[in-house]
Scaffold this motif. Structure first.
Motif, mmCIF file in Angstrom:
data_model
loop_
_atom_site.group_PDB
_atom_site.id
_atom_site.type_symbol
_atom_site.label_atom_id
_atom_site.label_comp_id
_atom_site.label_asym_id
_atom_site.label_seq_id
_atom_site.Cartn_x
_atom_site.Cartn_y
_atom_site.Cartn_z
ATOM 1 N N GLU A 36 30.507 -32.292 13.330
ATOM 2 C CA GLU A 36 31.200 -33.544 13.662
ATOM 3 C C GLU A 36 32.324 -33.286 14.666
ATOM 4 O O GLU A 36 32.525 -34.063 15.601
ATOM 5 N N GLN A 37 33.051 -32.198 14.493
ATOM 6 C CA GLN A 37 34.129 -31.866 15.428
ATOM 7 C C GLN A 37 33.570 -31.521 16.812
ATOM 8 O O GLN A 37 34.148 -31.895 17.830
ATOM 9 N N ARG A 38 32.435 -30.826 16.851
ATOM 10 C CA ARG A 38 31.796 -30.531 18.149
ATOM 11 C C ARG A 38 31.334 -31.822 18.815
ATOM 12 O O ARG A 38 31.473 -31.987 20.027
ATOM 13 N N ARG A 39 30.802 -32.728 18.016
ATOM 14 C CA ARG A 39 30.374 -34.035 18.531
ATOM 15 C C ARG A 39 31.570 -34.775 19.128
ATOM 16 O O ARG A 39 31.479 -35.364 20.206
ATOM 17 N N ASP A 40 32.701 -34.737 18.447
ATOM 18 C CA ASP A 40 33.905 -35.393 18.951
ATOM 19 C C ASP A 40 34.376 -34.749 20.256
ATOM 20 O O ASP A 40 34.852 -35.452 21.161
ATOM 21 N N ARG A 41 34.246 -33.449 20.361
ATOM 22 C CA ARG A 41 34.626 -32.759 21.605
ATOM 23 C C ARG A 41 33.717 -33.197 22.754
ATOM 24 O O ARG A 41 34.164 -33.358 23.885
ATOM 25 N N LEU A 42 32.433 -33.380 22.460
ATOM 26 C CA LEU A 42 31.523 -33.867 23.500
ATOM 27 C C LEU A 42 31.961 -35.257 23.955
ATOM 28 O O LEU A 42 31.990 -35.540 25.154
ATOM 29 N N ARG A 43 32.321 -36.105 23.027
ATOM 30 C CA ARG A 43 32.795 -37.449 23.386
ATOM 31 C C ARG A 43 33.981 -37.335 24.353
ATOM 32 O O ARG A 43 34.054 -38.044 25.350
ATOM 33 N N GLU A 44 34.908 -36.424 24.073
ATOM 34 C CA GLU A 44 36.059 -36.201 24.960
ATOM 35 C C GLU A 44 35.606 -35.687 26.325
ATOM 36 O O GLU A 44 36.127 -36.115 27.362
ATOM 37 N N ASP A 45 34.631 -34.774 26.336
ATOM 38 C CA ASP A 45 34.118 -34.226 27.601
ATOM 39 C C ASP A 45 33.574 -35.334 28.508
ATOM 40 O O ASP A 45 33.715 -35.271 29.735
ATOM 41 N N LEU A 46 32.949 -36.333 27.915
ATOM 42 C CA LEU A 46 32.317 -37.390 28.706
ATOM 43 C C LEU A 46 33.333 -38.317 29.363
ATOM 44 O O LEU A 46 32.970 -39.117 30.216
ATOM 45 N N ALA A 47 34.584 -38.185 29.001
ATOM 46 C CA ALA A 47 35.637 -39.001 29.613
ATOM 47 C C ALA A 47 36.180 -38.385 30.899
ATOM 48 O O ALA A 47 37.012 -38.998 31.571
ATOM 49 N N ALA A 48 35.692 -37.208 31.286
ATOM 50 C CA ALA A 48 36.180 -36.533 32.501
ATOM 51 C C ALA A 48 35.893 -37.382 33.735
ATOM 52 O O ALA A 48 34.915 -38.135 33.787
ATOM 53 N N SER A 49 36.735 -37.241 34.751
ATOM 54 C CA SER A 49 36.560 -38.043 35.967
ATOM 55 C C SER A 49 35.296 -37.654 36.735
ATOM 56 O O SER A 49 34.658 -38.499 37.349
ATOM 57 N N VAL A 50 34.939 -36.373 36.714
ATOM 58 C CA VAL A 50 33.682 -35.922 37.317
ATOM 59 C C VAL A 50 32.758 -35.546 36.161
ATOM 60 O O VAL A 50 33.063 -34.625 35.397
ATOM 61 N N PRO A 51 31.650 -36.243 35.999
ATOM 62 C CA PRO A 51 30.754 -35.950 34.879
ATOM 63 C C PRO A 51 30.285 -34.493 34.890
ATOM 64 O O PRO A 51 29.973 -33.936 35.946
ATOM 65 N N SER A 52 30.245 -33.914 33.691
ATOM 66 C CA SER A 52 29.816 -32.522 33.553
ATOM 67 C C SER A 52 28.395 -32.407 33.032
ATOM 68 O O SER A 52 27.942 -31.314 32.696
ATOM 69 N N ALA A 53 27.699 -33.531 32.965
ATOM 70 C CA ALA A 53 26.323 -33.536 32.479
ATOM 71 C C ALA A 53 25.618 -34.786 32.987
ATOM 72 O O ALA A 53 26.260 -35.731 33.458
ATOM 73 N N LEU A 54 24.299 -34.760 32.865
ATOM 74 C CA LEU A 54 23.458 -35.883 33.278
ATOM 75 C C LEU A 54 22.503 -36.214 32.141
ATOM 76 O O LEU A 54 22.116 -35.329 31.369
ATOM 77 N N ILE A 55 22.101 -37.466 32.076
ATOM 78 C CA ILE A 55 21.156 -37.928 31.066
ATOM 79 C C ILE A 55 19.920 -38.481 31.766
ATOM 80 O O ILE A 55 20.036 -39.272 32.698
ATOM 81 N N ALA A 56 18.753 -38.051 31.292
ATOM 82 C CA ALA A 56 17.480 -38.574 31.803
ATOM 83 C C ALA A 56 17.000 -39.687 30.877
ATOM 84 O O ALA A 56 17.120 -39.583 29.651
ATOM 85 N N TYR A 57 16.470 -40.728 31.488
ATOM 86 C CA TYR A 57 15.916 -41.860 30.753
ATOM 87 C C TYR A 57 14.448 -42.002 31.131
ATOM 88 O O TYR A 57 14.105 -42.018 32.321
ATOM 89 N N VAL A 58 13.597 -42.114 30.126
ATOM 90 C CA VAL A 58 12.176 -42.382 30.337
ATOM 91 C C VAL A 58 11.922 -43.789 29.822
ATOM 92 O O VAL A 58 12.102 -44.064 28.626
ATOM 93 N N ASP A 59 11.577 -44.677 30.740
ATOM 94 C CA ASP A 59 11.375 -46.087 30.394
ATOM 95 C C ASP A 59 12.560 -46.641 29.604
ATOM 96 O O ASP A 59 12.395 -47.369 28.625
ATOM 97 N N GLY A 60 13.761 -46.252 30.015
ATOM 98 C CA GLY A 60 14.979 -46.747 29.391
ATOM 99 C C GLY A 60 15.440 -45.988 28.160
ATOM 100 O O GLY A 60 16.540 -46.218 27.653
ATOM 101 N N ASP A 61 14.610 -45.074 27.656
ATOM 102 C CA ASP A 61 14.955 -44.299 26.466
ATOM 103 C C ASP A 61 15.666 -43.013 26.886
ATOM 104 O O ASP A 61 15.173 -42.264 27.733
ATOM 105 N N ALA A 62 16.831 -42.736 26.286
ATOM 106 C CA ALA A 62 17.555 -41.495 26.569
ATOM 107 C C ALA A 62 16.697 -40.324 26.112
ATOM 108 O O ALA A 62 16.466 -40.134 24.919
#
Length: 191
Positions: free
Chosen positions: A48-74
């Protein structure tokens, strides 16, 4: 025919990041924090704490990751950011064999792939790799490195393949620049 799109992993897409991480493999235990923390620090945190850290990471001004969507599904995830932003890299003996200075912020690292089980073997990881290179390029990277596994030398479990495969990186134009272990090359692409 499926429709594949790739978007930056931003704070408003956290539910999609969660979906990619919980589709098989170790994503839901790591939450893309392995390269972000020292081993003792990583081990001391709960999932849960690692998950919360990821949430914080996603708030960075330059994204540090990308998400692929297949027909709208993550469907998939790739971590790509400057090497100094992933501090465990500098502490990892095999990666220290890189010919580039570990503290150079113009050297970006692609360190983690997650593809949900139902979307594997459909080219999602390759599309994420290409998009990660483009993201690094537009964000000012000079070089992009990867630390894939050479599955021609050794057989790996699907969980171990979060590094990516050497064949995928070579197909994307990367060149092997070091081989600190038999099945663990370092690859690089100059932008």
């Amino acid at each position: 025919m499926t429709h594949l799109t790739i978007e930056p992993a931003t704070a408003d897409r956290f539910p999609d990041a969660e979906r990619t991480m919980t589709g098989g493999g170790d994503g839901a235990s790591c939450w893309c924090q392995w390269w972000m923390l020292a081993p003792k620090e990583f081990d001391a945190l709960s999932r849960e704490q690692r998950r919360d850290r990821l949430r914080e990471d996603l708030a960075a001004s330059v994204p540090s990751a990308l998400i692929a969507y297949v027909d709208g599904d993550a469907a998939g995830w790739v971590k790509v950011s400057p090497r100094p932003d992933q501090p465990r890299l500098a502490r990892t003996r095999n990666i220290q064999k890189s010919p580039e200075p570990m503290d150079d912020p113009t050297v970006w690292a692609i360190t983690c792939f997650v593809v949900r089980r139902e979307h594997r073997s459909q080219g999602v990881a390759s599309a994420l790799l290409d998009a990660a290179v483009d993201h690094a390029r537009t964000s000012g990277a000079r070089i992009v490195e990867g630390y894939p596994l050479d599955s021609d030398v050794k057989r790996f479990t699907s969980n171990e393949l979060f590094h990516g495969t050497l064949s995928s990186f070579l197909a994307a134009g990367f060149t092997e620049v070091a081989r600190p272990a038999a099945a663990r090359p370092i690859v690089s692409l100059t932008l």
